[in-house]
Design a protein around this motif. Structure first.
Motif, PDB file in Angstrom:
ATOM      1  N   ILE A  32       0.874  -1.274  -0.108  1.00  0.00           N
ATOM      2  CA  ILE A  32      -0.047  -0.042  -0.045  1.00  0.00           C
ATOM      3  C   ILE A  32       0.906   1.281  -0.192  1.00  0.00           C
ATOM      4  O   ILE A  32       0.282   2.463   0.441  1.00  0.00           O
ATOM      5  CB  ILE A  32      -0.704   0.181   1.152  1.00  0.00           C
ATOM      6  CG1 ILE A  32      -0.068   0.043   2.335  1.00  0.00           C
ATOM      7  CG2 ILE A  32      -2.001  -1.226   1.195  1.00  0.00           C
ATOM      8  CD1 ILE A  32      -1.243   0.393   3.785  1.00  0.00           C
ATOM      9  N   THR A  33       2.027   0.950  -0.403  1.00  0.00           N
ATOM     10  CA  THR A  33       3.021   2.274  -0.439  1.00  0.00           C
ATOM     11  C   THR A  33       2.691   3.578  -1.174  1.00  0.00           C
ATOM     12  O   THR A  33       2.519   4.740  -0.293  1.00  0.00           O
ATOM     13  CB  THR A  33       4.329   1.905  -0.794  1.00  0.00           C
ATOM     14  OG1 THR A  33       5.007   0.533  -0.289  1.00  0.00           O
ATOM     15  CG2 THR A  33       5.500   2.988  -0.620  1.00  0.00           C
ATOM     16  N   GLY A  68       0.167  -3.933   5.409  1.00  0.00           N
ATOM     17  CA  GLY A  68      -0.862  -3.603   6.377  1.00  0.00           C
ATOM     18  C   GLY A  68      -1.798  -2.769   5.931  1.00  0.00           C
ATOM     19  O   GLY A  68      -2.496  -2.964   4.726  1.00  0.00           O
ATOM     20  N   THR A  69      -2.446  -1.835   6.523  1.00  0.00           N
ATOM     21  CA  THR A  69      -3.596  -1.229   6.436  1.00  0.00           C
ATOM     22  C   THR A  69      -3.056   0.375   6.555  1.00  0.00           C
ATOM     23  O   THR A  69      -2.189   0.663   7.325  1.00  0.00           O
ATOM     24  CB  THR A  69      -4.728  -1.520   7.175  1.00  0.00           C
ATOM     25  OG1 THR A  69      -4.364  -1.069   8.704  1.00  0.00           O
ATOM     26  CG2 THR A  69      -5.268  -2.758   7.033  1.00  0.00           C
ATOM     27  N   MET A  70      -4.183   1.242   6.078  1.00  0.00           N
ATOM     28  CA  MET A  70      -3.715   2.739   6.273  1.00  0.00           C
ATOM     29  C   MET A  70      -3.838   3.051   7.788  1.00  0.00           C
ATOM     30  O   MET A  70      -3.103   3.994   8.249  1.00  0.00           O
ATOM     31  CB  MET A  70      -4.675   3.482   5.476  1.00  0.00           C
ATOM     32  CG  MET A  70      -4.912   3.334   4.121  1.00  0.00           C
ATOM     33  SD  MET A  70      -3.333   3.837   3.254  1.00  0.00           S
ATOM     34  CE  MET A  70      -3.564   5.550   3.279  1.00  0.00           C
ATOM     35  N   GLU A  71      -4.824   2.399   8.691  1.00  0.00           N
ATOM     36  CA  GLU A  71      -4.653   2.583   9.944  1.00  0.00           C
ATOM     37  C   GLU A  71      -3.760   1.921  10.982  1.00  0.00           C
ATOM     38  O   GLU A  71      -3.275   2.486  12.027  1.00  0.00           O
ATOM     39  CB  GLU A  71      -6.087   1.960  10.583  1.00  0.00           C
ATOM     40  CG  GLU A  71      -7.269   3.046  10.044  1.00  0.00           C
ATOM     41  CD  GLU A  71      -7.655   2.183   8.567  1.00  0.00           C
ATOM     42  OE1 GLU A  71      -7.407   1.316   8.179  1.00  0.00           O
ATOM     43  OE2 GLU A  71      -8.372   3.249   7.807  1.00  0.00           O
ATOM     44  N   LEU A 167       9.028  -2.243  16.576  1.00  0.00           N
ATOM     45  CA  LEU A 167       9.616  -3.420  16.600  1.00  0.00           C
ATOM     46  C   LEU A 167       9.175  -4.668  17.681  1.00  0.00           C
ATOM     47  O   LEU A 167       9.099  -5.401  17.301  1.00  0.00           O
ATOM     48  CB  LEU A 167      11.267  -3.266  16.923  1.00  0.00           C
ATOM     49  CG  LEU A 167      12.195  -2.776  16.008  1.00  0.00           C
ATOM     50  CD1 LEU A 167      13.716  -2.591  16.551  1.00  0.00           C
ATOM     51  CD2 LEU A 167      12.256  -3.543  14.787  1.00  0.00           C
ATOM     52  N   SER A 168       8.313  -3.992  18.658  1.00  0.00           N
ATOM     53  CA  SER A 168       7.774  -4.864  19.723  1.00  0.00           C
ATOM     54  C   SER A 168       6.482  -5.527  19.135  1.00  0.00           C
ATOM     55  O   SER A 168       6.092  -6.568  19.593  1.00  0.00           O
ATOM     56  CB  SER A 168       7.582  -4.074  20.813  1.00  0.00           C
ATOM     57  OG  SER A 168       6.310  -3.267  20.595  1.00  0.00           O
ATOM     58  N   GLY A 169       6.068  -5.222  18.038  1.00  0.00           N
ATOM     59  CA  GLY A 169       4.801  -5.622  17.183  1.00  0.00           C
ATOM     60  C   GLY A 169       5.326  -6.121  15.933  1.00  0.00           C
ATOM     61  O   GLY A 169       6.163  -6.454  15.890  1.00  0.00           O
ATOM     62  N   SER A 170       4.193  -5.455  14.903  1.00  0.00           N
ATOM     63  CA  SER A 170       4.539  -5.811  13.637  1.00  0.00           C
ATOM     64  C   SER A 170       4.608  -4.603  12.708  1.00  0.00           C
ATOM     65  O   SER A 170       4.548  -4.612  11.651  1.00  0.00           O
ATOM     66  CB  SER A 170       3.528  -6.858  13.012  1.00  0.00           C
ATOM     67  OG  SER A 170       2.283  -6.112  13.145  1.00  0.00           O
ATOM     68  N   GLY A 171       5.106  -3.496  13.561  1.00  0.00           N
ATOM     69  CA  GLY A 171       5.208  -2.137  12.824  1.00  0.00           C
ATOM     70  C   GLY A 171       6.329  -2.120  12.148  1.00  0.00           C
ATOM     71  O   GLY A 171       6.303  -0.978  10.925  1.00  0.00           O
ATOM     72  N   LEU A 172       7.456  -2.767  12.159  1.00  0.00           N
ATOM     73  CA  LEU A 172       8.477  -2.457  11.460  1.00  0.00           C
ATOM     74  C   LEU A 172       9.170  -3.875  11.379  1.00  0.00           C
ATOM     75  O   LEU A 172       9.785  -4.661  12.336  1.00  0.00           O
ATOM     76  CB  LEU A 172       9.659  -1.805  12.333  1.00  0.00           C
ATOM     77  CG  LEU A 172      11.065  -1.294  11.655  1.00  0.00           C
ATOM     78  CD1 LEU A 172      11.069  -0.952  10.280  1.00  0.00           C
ATOM     79  CD2 LEU A 172      11.666  -0.405  12.612  1.00  0.00           C
ATOM     80  N   MET A 173       9.535  -4.280   9.955  1.00  0.00           N
ATOM     81  CA  MET A 173       9.835  -5.551   9.592  1.00  0.00           C
ATOM     82  C   MET A 173      11.240  -5.363   8.830  1.00  0.00           C
ATOM     83  O   MET A 173      11.297  -4.479   8.051  1.00  0.00           O
ATOM     84  CB  MET A 173       8.816  -6.189   8.886  1.00  0.00           C
ATOM     85  CG  MET A 173       7.581  -6.480   9.525  1.00  0.00           C
ATOM     86  SD  MET A 173       7.459  -7.554  11.133  1.00  0.00           S
ATOM     87  CE  MET A 173       7.763  -9.189  10.433  1.00  0.00           C
TER      88      MET A 173
END
Length: 213
Positions: A32-33, A68-71, A167-173
């Protein structure tokens, strides 16, 4: 000290980095970039890039896709470019050689690049001018305050905290094929005592993680 969290010398800077969770190949679907950057900036780009300007030890750049999603967007590092002992033009030559085009990337650059180059020289072209002269779109990480001539980088403590939160979730891979050195840098970068008595990421790995964060 941020909300009870003290940054201590010798501690890894990105303590939430987890190889099992954060090191994964970028998916083939769900990019979705363009939509995400159009909503945020008014213009669509294929990649979001981060750049840190240090002639020594290296110029560093990281290229992201957004999934992911926009939100709940997921920043996925898909490529890294490091050029040792080099000026900005050499970095951009390497970016060109990797197949990227000026219209395809929105760069977020170290704010110091608005008034100096990677050698910290203030007498010639600054880093942002070099990028713009070669038709690349680049902007600082924050918007200017009314009294500021140049927008500044966010406080280091805020940047470290936000990166660890992602990093603690899935926000940065991180893609292991595209960014093996970034994965190593997130694992190894340490917090050290810098100037003015502040604890900040320092050392060889800090420049690449600065470009990413």
């Amino acid at each position: 000290d941020i909300e009870g969290l003290m940054l201590r010398p010798g501690q890894v800077a990105y303590w939430e980095w987890n190889k099992t969770r954060n090191l994964r190949p970028a998916p083939d679907l769900g990019d979705i970039t363009r939509e995400y950057l159009r909503k945020r900036t008014g213009r669509a780009y294929d990649f979001l890039g981060g750049a840190d300007f240090q002639a020594t030890p290296h110029m560093a750049a990281v290229l992201y896709k957004v999934f992911g999603t926009m939100e709940a967007p997921i920043l996925w590092a898909v490529d890294e470019i490091l050029v040792a002992q080099a000026p900005e033009d050499d970095l951009l030559d390497a970016v060109d050689d990797a197949g990227y085009a000026p219209e395809s990337v929105l760069w977020i650059g170290d704010a110091s690049g608005q008034w100096q180059d990677g050698k910290h020289s203030k007498n010639g072209r600054d880093s942002f001018q070099i990028f713009k002269a070669r038709r690349w779109h680049i902007q600082p990480p924050t918007k200017p305050k009314t009294a500021e001539r140049f927008p500044k980088n966010p406080p280091v403590e805020q940047r470290v905290k936000l990166t660890n939160k992602l990093l603690s979730g899935s926000g940065l891979m991180v893609d292991p094929i595209g960014c093996p050195r970034l994965a190593e840098a997130f694992k190894e970068c340490e917090l050290k005592m810098g100037r003015y008595g502040r604890v900040i990421p320092l050392g060889f790995y800090a420049h690449l993680t600065d470009a990413a964060a």
